[in-house]
Design a protein around this motif. Structure first.
Motif, PDB file in Angstrom:
ATOM      1  N   ASP A 167       0.625  -1.252  -0.009  1.00 19.75           N
ATOM      2  CA  ASP A 167       0.315  -0.261   0.172  1.00 19.75           C
ATOM      3  C   ASP A 167       0.871   1.424   0.072  1.00 19.75           C
ATOM      4  N   PHE A 168       0.661   2.581  -0.577  1.00 18.80           N
ATOM      5  CA  PHE A 168       1.610   3.690  -0.985  1.00 18.80           C
ATOM      6  C   PHE A 168       0.225   4.644  -1.203  1.00 18.80           C
ATOM      7  N   ASP A 169      -0.732   4.877   0.094  1.00 21.17           N
ATOM      8  CA  ASP A 169      -2.479   5.659   0.066  1.00 21.17           C
ATOM      9  C   ASP A 169      -2.009   6.601   0.944  1.00 21.17           C
ATOM     10  N   ILE A 170      -1.996   8.069  -0.066  1.00 19.67           N
ATOM     11  CA  ILE A 170      -1.288   9.201   0.223  1.00 19.67           C
ATOM     12  C   ILE A 170      -3.055   9.690   1.449  1.00 19.67           C
ATOM     13  N   LYS A 171      -3.765   9.455   0.198  1.00 19.34           N
ATOM     14  CA  LYS A 171      -5.695   9.810   0.415  1.00 19.34           C
ATOM     15  C   LYS A 171      -5.957   9.828   2.533  1.00 19.34           C
ATOM     16  N   LYS A 172      -5.708   7.708   2.216  1.00 22.39           N
ATOM     17  CA  LYS A 172      -5.557   7.742   3.967  1.00 22.39           C
ATOM     18  C   LYS A 172      -4.210   7.808   4.659  1.00 22.39           C
ATOM     19  N   GLY A 173      -3.396   8.125   4.478  1.00 22.89           N
ATOM     20  CA  GLY A 173      -1.655   8.247   5.018  1.00 22.89           C
ATOM     21  C   GLY A 173      -1.032   6.296   5.049  1.00 22.89           C
ATOM     22  N   ILE A 174      -1.595   4.992   4.871  1.00 23.51           N
ATOM     23  CA  ILE A 174      -1.150   4.136   4.931  1.00 23.51           C
ATOM     24  C   ILE A 174      -0.265   3.800   3.785  1.00 23.51           C
ATOM     25  N   TYR A 175       1.475   3.435   4.491  1.00 25.84           N
ATOM     26  CA  TYR A 175       2.173   2.942   3.606  1.00 25.84           C
ATOM     27  C   TYR A 175       2.450   1.831   4.129  1.00 25.84           C
ATOM     28  N   VAL A 207      17.370  -2.090  12.667  1.00 26.01           N
ATOM     29  CA  VAL A 207      18.944  -3.164  11.620  1.00 26.01           C
ATOM     30  C   VAL A 207      18.219  -4.975  11.323  1.00 26.01           C
ATOM     31  N   ALA A 208      17.920  -5.190  10.886  1.00 19.27           N
ATOM     32  CA  ALA A 208      17.281  -6.744  10.308  1.00 19.27           C
ATOM     33  C   ALA A 208      17.819  -7.764   9.508  1.00 19.27           C
ATOM     34  N   LYS A 209      19.302  -7.679   9.981  1.00 19.19           N
ATOM     35  CA  LYS A 209      19.744  -8.681   9.283  1.00 19.19           C
ATOM     36  C   LYS A 209      19.590 -10.040   9.353  1.00 19.19           C
ATOM     37  N   SER A 210      19.660 -10.899   7.796  1.00 15.77           N
ATOM     38  CA  SER A 210      18.869 -11.866   7.746  1.00 15.77           C
ATOM     39  C   SER A 210      17.562 -12.415   8.436  1.00 15.77           C
ATOM     40  N   CYS A 211      16.893 -11.275   7.703  1.00 15.23           N
ATOM     41  CA  CYS A 211      14.974 -10.783   9.264  1.00 15.23           C
ATOM     42  C   CYS A 211      14.805 -10.419   7.640  1.00 15.23           C
ATOM     43  N   SER A 212      12.879 -10.662   7.835  1.00 16.47           N
ATOM     44  CA  SER A 212      12.288 -10.008   7.040  1.00 16.47           C
ATOM     45  C   SER A 212      11.541  -9.776   8.057  1.00 16.47           C
ATOM     46  N   VAL A 213      11.324  -8.393   7.280  1.00 14.17           N
ATOM     47  CA  VAL A 213      10.135  -7.550   8.261  1.00 14.17           C
ATOM     48  C   VAL A 213       9.002  -6.889   7.315  1.00 14.17           C
ATOM     49  N   SER A 214       8.074  -6.705   8.625  1.00  8.83           N
ATOM     50  CA  SER A 214       6.283  -6.194   7.432  1.00  8.83           C
ATOM     51  C   SER A 214       6.507  -4.516   8.626  1.00  8.83           C
ATOM     52  N   ILE A 215       6.269  -3.984   7.772  1.00  8.26           N
ATOM     53  CA  ILE A 215       6.564  -2.362   7.630  1.00  8.26           C
ATOM     54  C   ILE A 215       4.947  -1.452   7.382  1.00  8.26           C
ATOM     55  N   ARG A 219      16.348  -4.049  -6.651  1.00 11.90           N
ATOM     56  CA  ARG A 219      15.283  -4.299  -7.731  1.00 11.90           C
ATOM     57  C   ARG A 219      14.010  -4.864  -6.558  1.00 11.90           C
ATOM     58  N   ILE A 220      13.206  -3.909  -6.943  1.00 13.54           N
ATOM     59  CA  ILE A 220      12.457  -3.827  -5.663  1.00 13.54           C
ATOM     60  C   ILE A 220      10.902  -3.913  -6.751  1.00 13.54           C
ATOM     61  N   LEU A 221      10.181  -4.934  -5.308  1.00 11.83           N
ATOM     62  CA  LEU A 221       8.787  -5.421  -6.352  1.00 11.83           C
ATOM     63  C   LEU A 221       7.802  -4.493  -6.349  1.00 11.83           C
ATOM     64  N   GLN A 222       7.261  -3.727  -6.819  1.00 10.08           N
ATOM     65  CA  GLN A 222       5.822  -2.972  -6.424  1.00 10.08           C
ATOM     66  C   GLN A 222       4.630  -3.511  -6.673  1.00 10.08           C
ATOM     67  N   SER A 223       3.936  -4.749  -5.708  1.00  9.44           N
ATOM     68  CA  SER A 223       3.410  -5.569  -5.863  1.00  9.44           C
ATOM     69  C   SER A 223       1.609  -5.289  -6.462  1.00  9.44           C
ATOM     70  N   GLN A 224       1.371  -3.921  -6.126  1.00  4.99           N
ATOM     71  CA  GLN A 224       0.252  -3.218  -6.710  1.00  4.99           C
ATOM     72  C   GLN A 224       0.304  -3.619  -8.713  1.00  4.99           C
ATOM     73  N   ASN A 225       1.438  -3.312  -8.839  1.00  4.46           N
ATOM     74  CA  ASN A 225       1.495  -3.298 -10.439  1.00  4.46           C
ATOM     75  C   ASN A 225       2.014  -4.298 -11.498  1.00  4.46           C
ATOM     76  N   ASN A 226       3.072  -4.695  -9.973  1.00  2.00           N
ATOM     77  CA  ASN A 226       4.275  -5.971 -10.827  1.00  2.00           C
ATOM     78  C   ASN A 226       5.254  -5.086 -10.475  1.00  2.00           C
TER      79      ASN A 226
END
Length: 243
Positions: A5-13, A66-74, A233-240
């Protein structure tokens, strides 16, 4: 990294990172960070918290992740009224020194999910003071530099510069000038994600003086440089779309 999500109107990222390491930074949003694998380290207000699975960081709290060898949701949420703080009260969440820590696996997933659904279903972004809400909308809808912007805002609000500045910081947590930079940064990222605009072009189209100004603002607010983010090489899931 994936962007959900990258919703400026709602303020949700909403993002997902692998092997994230940031510099010290602070942003005008509340941050929820949850490890999906491994653990991370958080440094904030002179303290270091290690082996974390979940944390909440209050807006405008300088911190480093610092999240080395770690996956995080933000999840980043713009919160300018009482609804999110009311949610925290119901959940018994206390942001001590701007930080809340929890490492119970099931509870952290539940908290992250509930916070996301609250942000989606409710209006957390609109301030209680109508004058400040009008000021925010004007900033978002007009491309003016600070000096010209301030005179327009004070004229609309029928307040002096000092009084409007005081009220704005009281309700939003940062100065009008800093919010202007935050707004430009959001617009730049939005342009890149949705229109395929180049890094140089988005910096200029969003009102930054040059790419260096944009990069410095990006790093100060989000903790990483835009070039580092884009080169990963980020993948933007909204439009792939890859970048």
């Amino acid at each position: 990294m994936k962007i959900y999500d990258f919703d400026i109107k709602k303020g949700i990222y909403n993002f997902e990172f692998d092997d994230l390491t940031t510099e010290k930074h602070a942003h005008p949003v509340v941050e929820f960070i949850s490890a999906t694998s491994g653990t991370f380290t958080l440094r904030a207000k002179g303290r270091t918290y290690e082996n974390l699975e979940f944390a909440i960081i209050d807006q405008n709290t300088e911190h480093k992740v610092v999240a080395k060898s770690c996956s995080v949701s933000i999840l980043l949420v713009e919160s300018y009224n009482s609804q999110l703080s009311d949610f925290f009260d119901r959940k018994g969440i206390l942001l001590k020194n701007g930080v809340f820590i929890r490492n119970v696996h099931e509870k952290r997933e539940e908290l992250f999910s509930e916070a996301y659904h609250l942000a989606v279903s409710k209006d957390l972004k609109t301030p209680a003071d109508k004058r400040i809400n009008t000021s925010i909308k004007f900033i978002e809808e007009n491309e003016l530099e600070y000096k010209d912007l301030l005179s327009k805002l004070t004229s609309q609000a029928l307040l002096s510069d000092s009084r409007l500045s005081h009220l704005f910081k009281e309700h939003i947590g940062i100065s009008i000038k800093k919010y202007l930079v935050w707004n430009k940064l959001r617009q730049a990222i939005h342009l890149y994600l949705n229109k395929g605009t180049s890094l140089t072009d988005v910096s200029l189209q969003s009102g930054f003086f040059d790419q260096a100004h944009f990069s410095n603002s990006f790093k100060n607010i989000l903790g990483i440089s835009p070039s580092k983010a884009y080169n990963s090489r980020i993948l933007q899931s909204q439009n792939n779309r890859e970048f």
